[in-house]
Scaffold this motif. Structure first.
Motif, PDB file in Angstrom:
ATOM      1  N   GLU A  18     153.118  -9.063  21.351  1.00 30.65           N
ATOM      2  CA  GLU A  18     152.925 -10.273  22.147  1.00 30.65           C
ATOM      3  C   GLU A  18     151.648 -10.186  22.989  1.00 30.65           C
ATOM      4  OE1 GLU A  18     155.999 -13.112  24.642  1.00 30.65           O
ATOM      5  OE2 GLU A  18     156.544 -11.054  24.206  1.00 30.65           O
ATOM      6  N   VAL A  19     151.389  -9.017  23.559  1.00 34.33           N
ATOM      7  CA  VAL A  19     150.177  -8.838  24.364  1.00 34.33           C
ATOM      8  C   VAL A  19     148.928  -8.920  23.487  1.00 34.33           C
ATOM      9  CG1 VAL A  19     148.884  -7.157  25.743  1.00 34.33           C
ATOM     10  CG2 VAL A  19     151.301  -7.533  26.198  1.00 34.33           C
ATOM     11  N   ILE A  51     137.569 -20.469  13.590  1.00 28.29           N
ATOM     12  CA  ILE A  51     138.079 -20.040  14.893  1.00 28.29           C
ATOM     13  C   ILE A  51     139.124 -21.033  15.400  1.00 28.29           C
ATOM     14  CG2 ILE A  51     137.452 -19.674  17.315  1.00 28.29           C
ATOM     15  CD1 ILE A  51     134.758 -18.598  16.269  1.00 28.29           C
ATOM     16  N   TYR A  52     138.881 -22.312  15.202  1.00 33.30           N
ATOM     17  CA  TYR A  52     139.821 -23.349  15.642  1.00 33.30           C
ATOM     18  C   TYR A  52     141.174 -23.189  14.945  1.00 33.30           C
ATOM     19  CZ  TYR A  52     141.856 -27.995  16.229  1.00 33.30           C
ATOM     20  OH  TYR A  52     142.705 -29.037  16.497  1.00 33.30           O
ATOM     21  N   TYR A  53     141.169 -23.078  13.629  1.00 31.59           N
ATOM     22  CA  TYR A  53     142.427 -22.938  12.902  1.00 31.59           C
ATOM     23  C   TYR A  53     143.089 -21.589  13.166  1.00 31.59           C
ATOM     24  CZ  TYR A  53     141.436 -27.296  10.527  1.00 31.59           C
ATOM     25  OH  TYR A  53     141.188 -28.614  10.260  1.00 31.59           O
ATOM     26  N   SER A  54     142.298 -20.551  13.355  1.00 29.15           N
ATOM     27  CA  SER A  54     142.856 -19.242  13.691  1.00 29.15           C
ATOM     28  C   SER A  54     143.558 -19.289  15.042  1.00 29.15           C
ATOM     29  CB  SER A  54     141.763 -18.177  13.712  1.00 29.15           C
ATOM     30  OG  SER A  54     141.202 -18.025  12.435  1.00 29.15           O
ATOM     31  N   SER A  55     143.027 -20.069  15.968  1.00 31.19           N
ATOM     32  CA  SER A  55     143.667 -20.215  17.277  1.00 31.19           C
ATOM     33  C   SER A  55     145.034 -20.865  17.134  1.00 31.19           C
ATOM     34  CB  SER A  55     142.788 -21.038  18.215  1.00 31.19           C
ATOM     35  OG  SER A  55     141.577 -20.378  18.467  1.00 31.19           O
ATOM     36  N   ALA A  72     148.530 -19.141  18.071  1.00 36.59           N
ATOM     37  CA  ALA A  72     149.459 -19.798  18.984  1.00 36.59           C
ATOM     38  C   ALA A  72     150.861 -19.866  18.371  1.00 36.59           C
ATOM     39  CB  ALA A  72     148.966 -21.193  19.332  1.00 36.59           C
ATOM     40  N   PHE A  73     150.932 -20.187  17.089  1.00 33.51           N
ATOM     41  CA  PHE A  73     152.224 -20.234  16.397  1.00 33.51           C
ATOM     42  C   PHE A  73     152.838 -18.839  16.328  1.00 33.51           C
ATOM     43  CE2 PHE A  73     154.759 -20.193  12.450  1.00 33.51           C
ATOM     44  CZ  PHE A  73     155.700 -21.154  12.804  1.00 33.51           C
ATOM     45  N   ALA A  74     152.027 -17.827  16.004  1.00 37.18           N
ATOM     46  CA  ALA A  74     152.518 -16.445  15.936  1.00 37.18           C
ATOM     47  C   ALA A  74     153.011 -15.977  17.306  1.00 37.18           C
ATOM     48  CB  ALA A  74     151.420 -15.523  15.417  1.00 37.18           C
ATOM     49  N   PHE A  75     152.279 -16.342  18.362  1.00 34.66           N
ATOM     50  CA  PHE A  75     152.693 -15.981  19.713  1.00 34.66           C
ATOM     51  C   PHE A  75     154.045 -16.602  20.038  1.00 34.66           C
ATOM     52  CE2 PHE A  75     152.793 -16.495  24.314  1.00 34.66           C
ATOM     53  CZ  PHE A  75     152.477 -15.208  24.742  1.00 34.66           C
ATOM     54  N   PHE A  76     154.231 -17.859  19.672  1.00 34.81           N
ATOM     55  CA  PHE A  76     155.505 -18.543  19.911  1.00 34.81           C
ATOM     56  C   PHE A  76     156.645 -17.839  19.175  1.00 34.81           C
ATOM     57  CE2 PHE A  76     158.612 -21.763  18.562  1.00 34.81           C
ATOM     58  CZ  PHE A  76     159.083 -22.161  19.800  1.00 34.81           C
ATOM     59  N   ILE A  77     156.424 -17.521  17.904  1.00 28.71           N
ATOM     60  CA  ILE A  77     157.463 -16.875  17.087  1.00 28.71           C
ATOM     61  C   ILE A  77     157.816 -15.505  17.653  1.00 28.71           C
ATOM     62  CG2 ILE A  77     157.968 -15.908  14.788  1.00 28.71           C
ATOM     63  CD1 ILE A  77     158.126 -18.970  14.960  1.00 28.71           C
ATOM     64  N   VAL A 136     146.040 -11.779  23.867  1.00 29.03           N
ATOM     65  CA  VAL A 136     144.624 -11.495  24.148  1.00 29.03           C
ATOM     66  C   VAL A 136     143.730 -12.115  23.084  1.00 29.03           C
ATOM     67  CG1 VAL A 136     142.924  -9.621  24.276  1.00 29.03           C
ATOM     68  CG2 VAL A 136     145.079  -9.424  25.505  1.00 29.03           C
ATOM     69  N   LEU A 137     144.120 -12.002  21.817  1.00 32.23           N
ATOM     70  CA  LEU A 137     143.339 -12.620  20.742  1.00 32.23           C
ATOM     71  C   LEU A 137     143.308 -14.140  20.876  1.00 32.23           C
ATOM     72  CD1 LEU A 137     144.486 -10.489  17.661  1.00 32.23           C
ATOM     73  CD2 LEU A 137     142.247 -10.456  18.788  1.00 32.23           C
ATOM     74  N   LEU A 138     144.422 -14.729  21.273  1.00 30.49           N
ATOM     75  CA  LEU A 138     144.486 -16.174  21.456  1.00 30.49           C
ATOM     76  C   LEU A 138     143.574 -16.621  22.599  1.00 30.49           C
ATOM     77  CD1 LEU A 138     145.768 -18.875  20.695  1.00 30.49           C
ATOM     78  CD2 LEU A 138     147.665 -18.310  22.212  1.00 30.49           C
TER      79      LEU A 138
END
Length: 84
Positions: free
Chosen positions: A12-13, A58-62, A66-71, A17-19
């Motif tokens: 999660e951290v 970069i936009y789509y990776s963000s 964000a989705f990965a962070f939520f999951i 940070v990547l996000l």
């Protein structure tokens, strides 16, 4: 079980940070108050332009981050509540 919980927290951290980095390096569509009002590029639409190349990636990776962070956050909460 603590190893799995620690792995979720570390993941999660790292994703967080990547996000943050991905969002901060994006080029804003309209810079400052002048761009917001409509003086960004001299045209109508307040400085709207399409994303191309690396900027689009970069936009789509963000969004993916964000989705990965939520999951991972939901999985961390679920795992913590079910393991006591």
């Amino acid at each position: 079980m603590d190893k799995i919980r620690n792995a979720f927290v570390i993941l999660e951290v790292v994703i967080g940070v990547l996000l943050i980095a991905g969002i901060l390096i994006q080029t804003p569509k309209a810079t400052g108050l002048g761009g917001t009002i409509g003086g960004g590029d001299g045209g109508l639409g307040g400085g709207y332009r399409t994303r191309r190349g690396l900027e689009r990636q970069i936009y789509y990776s963000s969004w993916v981050l964000a989705f990965a962070f939520f999951i991972v956050s939901v999985a961390n909460i679920w795992f913590s509540s079910h393991t006591g």
